[in-house]
Design a protein around this motif. Structure first.
Motif, PDB file in Angstrom:
ATOM      1  N   ILE A 158       0.845  -1.202   0.000  1.00  0.00           N
ATOM      2  CA  ILE A 158       0.000   0.000   0.000  1.00  0.00           C
ATOM      3  C   ILE A 158       0.880   1.252   0.000  1.00  0.00           C
ATOM      4  CG2 ILE A 158      -1.662   1.328   1.348  1.00  0.00           C
ATOM      5  CD1 ILE A 158      -2.800  -1.357   2.334  1.00  0.00           C
ATOM      6  N   LYS A 165       0.985   2.744 -11.338  1.00  0.00           N
ATOM      7  CA  LYS A 165       0.015   2.205 -10.383  1.00  0.00           C
ATOM      8  C   LYS A 165      -0.809   1.091 -11.034  1.00  0.00           C
ATOM      9  CE  LYS A 165      -0.546   6.364  -7.529  1.00  0.00           C
ATOM     10  NZ  LYS A 165      -1.482   7.394  -7.032  1.00  0.00           N
ATOM     11  N   GLU A 204       1.047   4.033  -2.966  1.00  0.00           N
ATOM     12  CA  GLU A 204       0.735   5.442  -2.700  1.00  0.00           C
ATOM     13  C   GLU A 204       1.903   6.362  -3.047  1.00  0.00           C
ATOM     14  OE1 GLU A 204      -0.459   5.389   1.370  1.00  0.00           O
ATOM     15  OE2 GLU A 204      -2.543   4.838   0.914  1.00  0.00           O
ATOM     16  N   SER A 205       3.119   5.811  -3.059  1.00  0.00           N
ATOM     17  CA  SER A 205       4.288   6.630  -3.384  1.00  0.00           C
ATOM     18  C   SER A 205       4.471   6.828  -4.883  1.00  0.00           C
ATOM     19  CB  SER A 205       5.558   5.988  -2.809  1.00  0.00           C
ATOM     20  OG  SER A 205       5.903   4.816  -3.527  1.00  0.00           O
TER      21      SER A 205
END
Length: 215
Positions: free
Chosen positions: A38, A50, A42-43
C-alpha cells in the motif's frame, strides 16, 4: 479486462499477460495488499505505474497467489513464498510496459521483459548493443531486433541483479533469426562466464523476452 493470454515456454514455464483497460478503482476493488505494498502504491506518481502494479497482483490472483505471497529480496528481486505441499519452489519474474503487465512462473530461475515496439529503441541502441548487428535490416526489423536484444540484457540482469553489470560490456547475445524465437546469451562478469537460454516472440505490437539460467 481479464487475463489476456497465457504463453507456454520451455522448462514448464508459463507467461501470463494482462491487458490493462481498467481504471484504478476497478483494478483495486476487493484487492488485499500488504502494508508495504500500500505504501509503495501510494508513493507512485504515475497512474501507469500504479495500474501496472495492481494488474500484476490481478495476475497473481488468477494463478491462486496474492500480494502476501510475493516478497522482494534486498536487491529488489521478486520471489514467491512456497505454497501448500508444493515440492518445488517456483520462481517469478515481473514486467510492465504501457498497456500490458506480465508475470512468468517457472521451476527455473528466470527473467522476463516485455517492451512496446517503438522506433526510439533504434535511436538509443548504441548505448546498450553492438549496432553493426542491425546493418542491412529493414526499419521494422531493426526495431524488432534491437528490442529483443534489449530484452535479453534486461531479463538476464533481472536474474543476476548484481551491481556493476553493464549491458554493452558484459552481456553478449548469440546471433539469431526472428523465426527461431530462441537464442542464447553469455554474461561475462566478475571473472565468470554464465550462459543463458533465451526465448522471445512478438504479440499485439509488443515483444517479450524470457531468459533462463543454463544450469
Amino acid at each position: 479486462m481479464p487475463l489476456h493470454k497465457i504463453i507456454y515456454l520451455s522448462n514448464n514455464t508459463k507467461l501470463y499477460l494482462w491487458k490493462i483497460t481498467e481504471n484504478l478503482d476497478t483494478l483495486s476493488k476487493d484487492m488485499r495488499l500488504k502494508d508495504s505494498s500500500i505504501a509503495r502504491l501510494e508513493s507512485m506518481k504515475s497512474e501507469s505505474h500504479k495500474k501496472g502494479f495492481l494488474s500484476v497482483r490481478k495476475l497473481l490472483e488468477h494463478i491462486d497467489y496474492n500480494d502476501f505471497d510475493l516478497y522482494y529480496d534486498e536487491f529488489g528481486k521478486p520471489n514467491l513464498k512456497p505454497q501448500g505441499c508444493s515440492i518445488k519452489d517456483m520462481h517469478i519474474s515481473i514486467s510492465h510496459s504501457h498497456d500490458f503487465s506480465a508475470i512468468a512462473i517457472s521451476e527455473k530461475n528466470i527473467g522476463i521483459d516485455i517492451e512496446i515496439l517503438k522506433d526510439k529503441i533504434v535511436t538509443i541502441a548504441p548505448k546498450f548493443m553492438d549496432i553493426t548487428t542491425l546493418e542491412n535490416l529493414s526499419s521494422e526489423d531493426k526495431i524488432k531486433k534491437a528490442t529483443v536484444i534489449w530484452g535479453i540484457k534486461e531479463s538476464i540482469f533481472k536474474i543476476k541483479n548484481e551491481p556493476g553489470i553493464s549491458f554493452p560490456n558484459h552481456i553478449f547475445e548469440e546471433n539469431f533469426k526472428f523465426e527461431d524465437k530462441k537464442t542464447a546469451a553469455l554474461l561475462k562478469f566478475n571473472n565468470k562466464n554464465e550462459k543463458f537460454y533465451i526465448e522471445f516472440d512478438s504479440f499485439d505490437g509488443y515483444m517479450f523476452v524470457c531468459a533462463f539460467e543454463n544450469n
